[in-house]
Design a protein around this motif. Structure first.
Motif, PDB file in Angstrom:
ATOM      1  N   GLY A   1       0.804  -1.200   0.082  1.00 42.62           N
ATOM      2  CA  GLY A   1       0.000  -0.203  -0.051  1.00 42.62           C
ATOM      3  C   GLY A   1       0.633   1.278  -0.105  1.00 42.62           C
ATOM      4  O   GLY A   1       1.907   1.195   0.324  1.00 42.62           O
ATOM      5  N   PHE A   2       0.269   2.252  -0.725  1.00 39.14           N
ATOM      6  CA  PHE A   2       1.041   3.747  -0.610  1.00 39.14           C
ATOM      7  C   PHE A   2       0.105   4.864  -0.689  1.00 39.14           C
ATOM      8  O   PHE A   2      -0.658   4.684  -1.358  1.00 39.14           O
ATOM      9  CB  PHE A   2       1.955   3.593  -1.831  1.00 39.14           C
ATOM     10  CG  PHE A   2       2.954   4.622  -1.907  1.00 39.14           C
ATOM     11  CD1 PHE A   2       4.277   4.917  -1.492  1.00 39.14           C
ATOM     12  CD2 PHE A   2       2.327   5.933  -2.787  1.00 39.14           C
ATOM     13  CE1 PHE A   2       4.965   6.124  -1.612  1.00 39.14           C
ATOM     14  CE2 PHE A   2       3.229   7.062  -2.643  1.00 39.14           C
ATOM     15  CZ  PHE A   2       4.552   6.869  -2.392  1.00 39.14           C
ATOM     16  N   ASP A   3       0.160   5.460   0.403  1.00 40.86           N
ATOM     17  CA  ASP A   3      -0.616   7.005   0.097  1.00 40.86           C
ATOM     18  C   ASP A   3       0.294   8.013   0.200  1.00 40.86           C
ATOM     19  O   ASP A   3       1.254   8.336   0.824  1.00 40.86           O
ATOM     20  CB  ASP A   3      -1.074   6.989   1.581  1.00 40.86           C
ATOM     21  CG  ASP A   3      -2.001   8.321   1.853  1.00 40.86           C
ATOM     22  OD1 ASP A   3      -2.205   9.050   0.788  1.00 40.86           O
ATOM     23  OD2 ASP A   3      -2.381   8.538   3.126  1.00 40.86           O
ATOM     24  N   VAL A   4       0.217   8.777  -1.130  1.00 38.23           N
ATOM     25  CA  VAL A   4       1.125   9.835  -1.475  1.00 38.23           C
ATOM     26  C   VAL A   4       1.059  11.233  -0.551  1.00 38.23           C
ATOM     27  O   VAL A   4       1.950  11.713  -0.483  1.00 38.23           O
ATOM     28  CB  VAL A   4       0.908  10.275  -2.703  1.00 38.23           C
ATOM     29  CG1 VAL A   4      -0.333  10.988  -3.174  1.00 38.23           C
ATOM     30  CG2 VAL A   4       2.272  10.906  -3.508  1.00 38.23           C
ATOM     31  N   THR A   5       0.001  11.072   0.407  1.00 36.56           N
ATOM     32  CA  THR A   5      -0.290  12.177   1.195  1.00 36.56           C
ATOM     33  C   THR A   5       0.483  12.177   2.639  1.00 36.56           C
ATOM     34  O   THR A   5       0.663  12.814   3.278  1.00 36.56           O
ATOM     35  CB  THR A   5      -1.775  12.621   1.427  1.00 36.56           C
ATOM     36  OG1 THR A   5      -2.268  11.260   2.117  1.00 36.56           O
ATOM     37  CG2 THR A   5      -2.497  12.672   0.187  1.00 36.56           C
ATOM     38  N   HIS A   6       1.003  10.819   2.918  1.00 33.34           N
ATOM     39  CA  HIS A   6       1.586  10.548   3.926  1.00 33.34           C
ATOM     40  C   HIS A   6       3.086  11.270   4.001  1.00 33.34           C
ATOM     41  O   HIS A   6       3.612  11.346   3.131  1.00 33.34           O
ATOM     42  CB  HIS A   6       1.766   9.114   4.262  1.00 33.34           C
ATOM     43  CG  HIS A   6       2.356   8.561   5.762  1.00 33.34           C
ATOM     44  ND1 HIS A   6       3.696   8.780   5.849  1.00 33.34           N
ATOM     45  CD2 HIS A   6       1.835   8.564   6.789  1.00 33.34           C
ATOM     46  CE1 HIS A   6       3.703   8.532   6.994  1.00 33.34           C
ATOM     47  NE2 HIS A   6       2.636   8.330   7.804  1.00 33.34           N
ATOM     48  N   GLU A   7       3.415  11.814   5.246  1.00 31.76           N
ATOM     49  CA  GLU A   7       4.580  12.614   5.229  1.00 31.76           C
ATOM     50  C   GLU A   7       5.794  11.836   4.780  1.00 31.76           C
ATOM     51  O   GLU A   7       6.889  12.369   4.134  1.00 31.76           O
ATOM     52  CB  GLU A   7       4.947  13.060   6.699  1.00 31.76           C
ATOM     53  CG  GLU A   7       5.000  11.981   7.789  1.00 31.76           C
ATOM     54  CD  GLU A   7       5.106  12.415   9.159  1.00 31.76           C
ATOM     55  OE1 GLU A   7       5.995  13.300   9.710  1.00 31.76           O
ATOM     56  OE2 GLU A   7       4.049  12.273   9.830  1.00 31.76           O
ATOM     57  N   LEU A   8       6.143  10.512   4.851  1.00 27.28           N
ATOM     58  CA  LEU A   8       7.042   9.710   4.530  1.00 27.28           C
ATOM     59  C   LEU A   8       7.092   9.735   2.895  1.00 27.28           C
ATOM     60  O   LEU A   8       8.056   9.975   2.242  1.00 27.28           O
ATOM     61  CB  LEU A   8       7.099   8.420   5.027  1.00 27.28           C
ATOM     62  CG  LEU A   8       8.336   7.512   4.597  1.00 27.28           C
ATOM     63  CD1 LEU A   8       8.789   6.645   5.925  1.00 27.28           C
ATOM     64  CD2 LEU A   8       8.154   6.587   3.758  1.00 27.28           C
TER      65      LEU A   8
ATOM     66  N   ARG B   1      -2.606  -2.482  -7.848  1.00 27.56           N
ATOM     67  CA  ARG B   1      -4.021  -2.350  -7.311  1.00 27.56           C
ATOM     68  C   ARG B   1      -4.242  -0.882  -7.710  1.00 27.56           C
ATOM     69  O   ARG B   1      -3.600  -0.124  -7.528  1.00 27.56           O
ATOM     70  CB  ARG B   1      -3.926  -2.105  -5.559  1.00 27.56           C
ATOM     71  CG  ARG B   1      -3.603  -3.705  -5.168  1.00 27.56           C
ATOM     72  CD  ARG B   1      -3.110  -3.478  -3.812  1.00 27.56           C
ATOM     73  NE  ARG B   1      -4.089  -3.185  -2.746  1.00 27.56           N
ATOM     74  CZ  ARG B   1      -4.073  -1.965  -1.997  1.00 27.56           C
ATOM     75  NH1 ARG B   1      -2.807  -1.332  -1.834  1.00 27.56           N
ATOM     76  NH2 ARG B   1      -5.051  -1.728  -1.109  1.00 27.56           N
ATOM     77  N   GLU B   2      -5.474  -0.479  -7.712  1.00 27.70           N
ATOM     78  CA  GLU B   2      -5.956   0.670  -8.232  1.00 27.70           C
ATOM     79  C   GLU B   2      -5.883   1.729  -7.224  1.00 27.70           C
ATOM     80  O   GLU B   2      -5.406   3.061  -7.529  1.00 27.70           O
ATOM     81  CB  GLU B   2      -7.666   0.803  -8.763  1.00 27.70           C
ATOM     82  CG  GLU B   2      -8.303   2.068  -9.170  1.00 27.70           C
ATOM     83  CD  GLU B   2      -9.518   1.753  -9.488  1.00 27.70           C
ATOM     84  OE1 GLU B   2      -9.878   2.582 -10.544  1.00 27.70           O
ATOM     85  OE2 GLU B   2     -10.302   1.254  -8.878  1.00 27.70           O
ATOM     86  N   LYS B   3      -6.071   1.222  -5.809  1.00 34.49           N
ATOM     87  CA  LYS B   3      -5.946   2.150  -4.762  1.00 34.49           C
ATOM     88  C   LYS B   3      -4.538   2.521  -4.565  1.00 34.49           C
ATOM     89  O   LYS B   3      -4.305   3.832  -3.906  1.00 34.49           O
ATOM     90  CB  LYS B   3      -6.322   1.156  -3.293  1.00 34.49           C
ATOM     91  CG  LYS B   3      -6.385   2.099  -2.201  1.00 34.49           C
ATOM     92  CD  LYS B   3      -6.933   1.255  -0.809  1.00 34.49           C
ATOM     93  CE  LYS B   3      -6.733   2.010   0.396  1.00 34.49           C
ATOM     94  NZ  LYS B   3      -7.377   1.249   1.422  1.00 34.49           N
ATOM     95  N   THR B   4      -3.459   1.590  -4.829  1.00 31.58           N
ATOM     96  CA  THR B   4      -2.311   1.917  -4.822  1.00 31.58           C
ATOM     97  C   THR B   4      -1.684   2.801  -5.757  1.00 31.58           C
ATOM     98  O   THR B   4      -0.969   3.762  -5.485  1.00 31.58           O
ATOM     99  CB  THR B   4      -1.211   0.598  -4.646  1.00 31.58           C
ATOM    100  OG1 THR B   4      -1.709  -0.084  -3.571  1.00 31.58           O
ATOM    101  CG2 THR B   4       0.224   0.849  -4.758  1.00 31.58           C
ATOM    102  N   ILE B   5      -2.125   2.469  -7.237  1.00 29.96           N
ATOM    103  CA  ILE B   5      -1.497   3.326  -8.198  1.00 29.96           C
ATOM    104  C   ILE B   5      -2.139   4.604  -8.556  1.00 29.96           C
ATOM    105  O   ILE B   5      -1.423   5.774  -8.435  1.00 29.96           O
ATOM    106  CB  ILE B   5      -1.751   2.489  -9.544  1.00 29.96           C
ATOM    107  CG1 ILE B   5      -1.112   1.201  -9.351  1.00 29.96           C
ATOM    108  CG2 ILE B   5      -1.376   3.106 -10.644  1.00 29.96           C
ATOM    109  CD1 ILE B   5       0.585   1.312  -9.480  1.00 29.96           C
ATOM    110  N   GLN B   6      -3.577   4.622  -8.534  1.00 33.26           N
ATOM    111  CA  GLN B   6      -4.091   5.980  -9.049  1.00 33.26           C
ATOM    112  C   GLN B   6      -4.118   6.821  -8.031  1.00 33.26           C
ATOM    113  O   GLN B   6      -4.538   6.598  -6.858  1.00 33.26           O
ATOM    114  CB  GLN B   6      -5.574   5.452  -9.573  1.00 33.26           C
ATOM    115  CG  GLN B   6      -5.669   4.831 -10.805  1.00 33.26           C
ATOM    116  CD  GLN B   6      -7.010   4.678 -11.295  1.00 33.26           C
ATOM    117  OE1 GLN B   6      -8.057   4.710 -10.853  1.00 33.26           O
ATOM    118  NE2 GLN B   6      -7.023   4.037 -12.748  1.00 33.26           N
ATOM    119  N   GLY B   7      -3.592   8.149  -8.498  1.00 34.50           N
ATOM    120  CA  GLY B   7      -3.478   9.148  -7.491  1.00 34.50           C
ATOM    121  C   GLY B   7      -2.478   8.899  -6.469  1.00 34.50           C
ATOM    122  O   GLY B   7      -2.326   9.833  -5.364  1.00 34.50           O
TER     123      GLY B   7
END
Length: 361
Positions: free
Chosen positions: A206-213, A234-240
Motif C-alpha cells: 500500500g502507498f499513500d502519497v499524502t503521508h509525510e514519508l 492495485r487501483e488504490k495503490t496506483i491511481q492518485g
C-alpha cells in the motif's frame, strides 16, 4: 523460508512466540501443535483475524477463509496455545526459545500459505540481540495491548491490560506501537530518506502519497534523486498515489502478488518491515522492522535486480500508442484487464490534434 521456519519450530525446546495479522492452517501450525503436545513447548500466538471477522474482506489475502480459520482455532489452537488478539496487530514474526537460545525471523507476509509459496515477500533472520529485544516487545504487547483471549470454549473473552510489564528499550528493532510515544519506525525511515543523495528503492503493498514519508520521497524525486518502486497493480495503490511518482520520473515495476515492504537508500542502508507506506502502519498499529547488515543489504540488492527483470508489469505514465502492442487498465471490479492495440488505433495516433475533442479521442 517455509522449511526454515518449520525446522525452527521443530528445534524449539521451551517456548515459541508467533505474531501475524492473519494465520492459516499450514504445516507451520502442525509443527507448533507437535511442539506443544509432544515436547511440552509453550506456544504463544498473537493475531488479528478473529477481531476482524466482521470486516467485509481481507484485502491483503483474498484466500483467507473464515470457516477454515474457525475450524483451525477449534481443532488445533484450543487448549494448546495461549492465543490473544487485537484489531491493530499487523506485525509478522516468529521467535523460539527467547530466554535460552533466542532465534527468529521478521517477515513481511502473513503466516498463510500464499505468502510463502506465491507472493514476493521478504524475511530477515534475527541475530541474538534482535531476537531477545523482539521477545520483550512481544511480551509487552501480548499482556498490555491485546483485547481478546481465546477460551477453552468456542469464543474469545475480553481481557484487560495486566499493568505489570514495562515497554522495553529499543536498540535493534524498529517498531510502530499502539503506545505511539515509543514508536521509532517512521522517524527512522524519514531520517534515512533525508540522507538520500542519489537513489531510493522501495517495495510496498500500500502507498499513500499524502503521508509525510511518501511526500518526502516525492520531494527527493523532484530534486533529482532516482526512485525505483516495486508494488502491486492495485487501483488504490496506483491511481492518485504511485502514479504521482511516475509522473515525476520514478520507475515503477508491478507484480500481482507482491506484499513485501522495504526501502534502500543510496545502496548503503536498507530496511525491511511489515508496515505499508500509509498512516495505518507507520503512525499507528503494531508493526516491526529491522535495519539490514551489509550482507543482508547485498542480498536485498540482488533481489531488487531480480524483481526488475522478472516483474510482469511496468507502469508507464504516458506512452505513444504506436510504441505499444498491449496495455492493461482497471475495470469496474478493480482488476487489471489486457487490451490489444488495434491497427485503427495505431493509425489514429498520427492524426493532427486540432481540437479538444481530437485530444480526448
Amino acid at each position: 523460508l517455509f522449511r526454515k521456519m518449520v525446522q525452527l519450530i521443530k528445534d524449539a525446546k521451551n517456548m515459541i512466540c508467533l505474531q501475524s495479522f492473519l494465520i492459516q492452517d499450514t504445516e507451520i501450525i502442525d509443527a507448533l501443535l507437535e511442539a506443544k503436545q509432544n515436547r511440552g513447548v509453550r506456544v504463544f500466538v498473537m493475531d488479528s483475524a478473529e477481531a476482524r471477522l466482521k470486516d467485509s474482506g481481507f484485502e491483503e489475502d483474498e484466500h483467507f477463509t473464515t470457516t477454515e480459520y474457525k475450524k483451525m482455532l477449534t481443532g488445533k489452537f484450543k487448549n494448546n496455545f495461549v492465543h490473544r488478539q487485537a484489531n491493530n496487530l499487523h506485525a509478522k514474526f516468529i521467535l523460539t526459545d527467547p530466554k535460552t537460545n533466542p532465534k527468529g525471523y521478521i517477515f513481511t507476509g502473513n503466516f498463510n500459505e500464499k505468502p510463502f509459496f506465491e507472493n514476493p515477500e521478504l524475511a530477515v533472520e534475527l541475530n541474538k540481540n534482535q531476537a531477545e529485544e523482539l521477545f520483550k516487545i512481544f511480551v509487552y504487547h501480548f499482556w498490555e495491548q491485546t483485547t481478546d483471549e481465546q477460551t477453552e470454549f468456542e469464543q474469545f473473552d475480553k481481557v484487560k491490560p495486566a499493568n505489570k510489564f514495562e515497554f522495553p528499550k529499543l536498540n535493534g528493532i524498529l517498531l510502530t506501537s499502539p503506545n505511539t510515544k515509543k514508536s521509532n519506525l517512521k522517524t527512522t525511515l524519514i531520517s534515512a530518506i533525508n540522507r538520500t543523495n542519489k537513489e531510493i528503492i522501495f517495495s510496498t503493498f500500500g502507498f499513500d502519497v499524502t503521508h509525510e514519508l511518501s511526500k518526502l520521497i516525492l520531494e527527493k524525486l523532484k530534486s533529482g534523486v532516482k526512485v525505483k518502486v516495486f508494488c502491486r497493480p492495485r487501483e488504490k495503490t496506483i491511481q492518485g498515489n504511485i502514479e504521482i511518482l511516475a509522473e515525476n520520473g520514478a520507475e515503477v515495476y508491478a507484480h500481482d502478488s507482491i506484499h513485501a515492504k522495504s526501502i534502500m537508500i543510496d545502496k548503503k542502508e536498507a530496511y525491511v518491515f511489515s508496515a505499508n507506506f500509509e498512516a495505518h502502519g507507520l503512525n499507528n498499529g503494531f508493526e516491526t522492522g529491522v535495519k539490514l547488515n551489509d550482507k543482508q543489504l547485498a542480498d536485498l540488492l540482488k533481489i531488487f535486480e531480480n524483481w526488475k527483470n522478472t516483474f510482469p508489469y511496468l507502469f508507464i505514465n504516458a506512452l505513444q500508442i504506436s510504441k505499444t502492442d498491449k496495455y492493461f487498465s482497471f475495470d469496474s471490479s478493480k482488476r487489471l484487464n489486457a487490451n490489444e492495440i488495434t491497427k485503427e488505433e495505431r493509425k489514429s495516433n498520427h492524426k493532427l490534434i486540432r481540437r479538444v475533442e481530437d485530444l480526448k479521442n
